[in-house]
Structure formats: C-alpha cells, structure tokens
Design an enzyme around this catalytic site. Structure first.
Site, mmCIF file in Angstrom:
data_model
loop_
_atom_site.group_PDB
_atom_site.id
_atom_site.type_symbol
_atom_site.label_atom_id
_atom_site.label_comp_id
_atom_site.label_asym_id
_atom_site.label_seq_id
_atom_site.Cartn_x
_atom_site.Cartn_y
_atom_site.Cartn_z
ATOM 1 N N ALA A 111 0.815 -1.200 -0.065
ATOM 2 C CA ALA A 111 -0.090 -0.114 0.139
ATOM 3 C C ALA A 111 1.036 1.418 0.424
ATOM 4 O O ALA A 111 2.198 1.029 0.190
ATOM 5 C CB ALA A 111 -1.329 0.243 1.438
ATOM 6 N N GLY B 271 -0.451 -4.788 0.426
ATOM 7 C CA GLY B 271 -1.646 -5.586 0.439
ATOM 8 C C GLY B 271 -1.815 -6.022 -1.130
ATOM 9 O O GLY B 271 -2.458 -5.662 -1.849
ATOM 10 N N GLU C 33 -2.562 -9.172 -0.109
ATOM 11 C CA GLU C 33 -3.238 -9.587 0.009
ATOM 12 C C GLU C 33 -4.684 -9.609 -1.568
ATOM 13 O O GLU C 33 -5.669 -10.307 -1.424
ATOM 14 C CB GLU C 33 -3.997 -7.951 0.902
ATOM 15 C CG GLU C 33 -3.466 -8.756 2.566
ATOM 16 C CD GLU C 33 -3.502 -7.187 3.203
ATOM 17 O OE1 GLU C 33 -3.857 -8.142 4.902
ATOM 18 O OE2 GLU C 33 -3.335 -6.606 2.922
ATOM 19 N N GLU D 292 3.733 -6.038 7.102
ATOM 20 C CA GLU D 292 3.278 -5.196 8.058
ATOM 21 C C GLU D 292 3.674 -4.958 9.471
ATOM 22 O O GLU D 292 4.068 -4.022 10.606
ATOM 23 C CB GLU D 292 1.271 -5.182 7.874
ATOM 24 C CG GLU D 292 1.337 -5.097 7.209
ATOM 25 C CD GLU D 292 0.344 -5.895 5.623
ATOM 26 O OE1 GLU D 292 -0.239 -5.328 4.896
ATOM 27 O OE2 GLU D 292 1.397 -7.163 5.855
#
Length: 258
Positions: free
Chosen positions: A66, A112, A115, A135
C-alpha cells in the site's frame, strides 16, 4: 473504460487488468483501489468477459504494498475505516465475484499486494516473484484480509511465521505451501494464465458462479471484522508511529513496545 492508474484489455472473453504505476512499484493508493473497484464491477457486468486476469506493469512488481504515506498519520478510527472500506470496495468484492479472477504475480507481491492476490480465486507467479506480509515491521497488521486468507491457503503455522517475521518467500516456497497454484517463467506468465482461462471459458458460466459461491461459503467467519478492529487499534500505538516514520525516513525502526 479509461482510468489513470490501471489499464484494461478485453480479448477472447478474457479481461486483463494491469495496475499501471511502475514508478511506485504499482503500490495501492486510494485512487487505484477505487479504479479497481469500478473495473471489476464493469467487467463482471460485461457478458463477453468470462475470466479476469490481474497483473502489474513491468517486471519488478505485481503490487509492492500500500502507499504508506497516505495513512501514516491516521487515527484509530481512520485506520479502521481504511481497512473496512478497502475490504468492502475491493478485496471482498474480488473474492465473491461470480467471474473467476486469476492473479498473475509478475514480481513483488507485498502487503496489500499479496492480499490482493490472495483475494483472487487462484494465483500464478513468475519464477522471480517474491511474496510477503511485512506489516508487523511497520507496527501494524495486515488489514485487507491477510490474517484470514493466508492461513486458509497455507495453514496456520506457516501463516503465523510469515506474518510475525514480516519476511518474504520466493516462488518455489509459495508453490510448495499452496500460496500459488503454478510457477512459470516471466515471459510465459500471461500466456499461461490465458491458457487456464481458456479451459474455464469452455465450462458453464452459471455452474462456475455457483461453484465460487459454494467454495467461499465454507470459509465464512467473523475473522475479517476482528482484523479490521485490530488493524485500526494499531494506529493508536507508539509502535505504529515509529514503524511508519522509520519506513518513510528509510531507516530501521526502533520499536518502544507500546
């Protein structure tokens, strides 16, 4: 369909989405997530599209995470909303799409990005791809379904190790653990995905849609809500402030543990 951050190409019943931010390693920002939402909705409604493939521009990254600068200063509430909205707009949308979605992982798939790949119905990766959920090295946890989908794919123990170490794995390990379905050479990635898509296209769209819904039904839980809450709570910690500041300053984090 015209977008700023993604490209769409439709040929022979296959919709190819390319995340086109190569200078940012195709990182997911708010605008890109919203564009992807619109693209997936439009492709699902197109009766000519029977399979969707998603990949990243260039050979370095599928999606390298992200855009951390967008949320480094978020509050607990804003962090929770970030995860909740992202899951609703994109990640849960993809998982429950009636049109099959194949992730063509052409490089780094981190945070992300991984994910996003895990929300797809299955994954094919180039032999030089690297995957991970880093993360916890930023003082936060995966917030776009990573704590739920990774254990479903690779098992609880491997998921714990990947998330708690914040480490990356290569394509061979990803293949052995079930994170990806196939490993191919970079130049064969899209053609290989198109070959699988061709096999899917030969089958009943109605039956395929029903199969996707039935398979997903076996994995329903309240875990995603817990992830959103825990993700948001991380934004109120000193560890999060230190982790994101260190990342943006390109230095190693020194977590105070509070």
């Amino acid at each position: 369909m015209s977008f700023e951050n993604i490209l769409i190409d439709i040929q022979e019943h296959i919709g190819l989405i390319t995340i086109n931010r190569p200078k940012k390693l195709n990182a997911l920002n708010k605008a890109t997530i919203e564009e992807l939402h619109e693209a997936f909705k439009n492709l699902e409604e197109d009766p000519d599209v029977r399979v969707i493939i998603i990949t990243g521009a260039g050979e370095k990254a599928f999606v390298a995470g992200a855009d951390i600068a967008e949320f480094a200063n978020f509050s607990v509430y804003e962090g929770s909303q970030l995860a909740a909205k992202g899951q609703e707009l994109l990640f849960n949308l993809i998982e429950n799409l009636s049109t099959p979605v194949i992730a063509a992982i052409n490089g780094f798939a981190l945070g992300g990005g991984l994910e996003l790949a895990m929300a797809c119905h299955f994954r094919v990766a180039s032999d030089h791809a690297r995957m991970g959920l880093p993360e916890t090295s930023l003082g936060v946890i995966p917030g776009y379904g990573g704590t739920q989908r990774l254990p479903q794919l690779v098992g609880k123990g491997r998921a714990m190790e990947m998330i708690l170490t914040a480490g990356m794995i290569g394509t061979e390990q990803a293949l052995m653990s079930g994170l990806i379905n196939h490993m191919v050479a970079q130049e064969q990635l899209i053609p290989f995905c198109e070959k699988i898509a061709g096999k899917i296209i030969n089958n009943s769209p109605v039956a395929i849609s029903s199969a996707i819904a039935s398979i997903n039904a076996g994995f329903g839980s309240n875990g995603y809500r817990k992830e959103i809450e825990a993700f948001g709570e991380c934004f109120g910690t000193e560890d999060f402030k230190e982790g994101t500041t260190a990342f943006l300053e390109k230095r190693k984090a020194d977590f105070p543990g509070e």
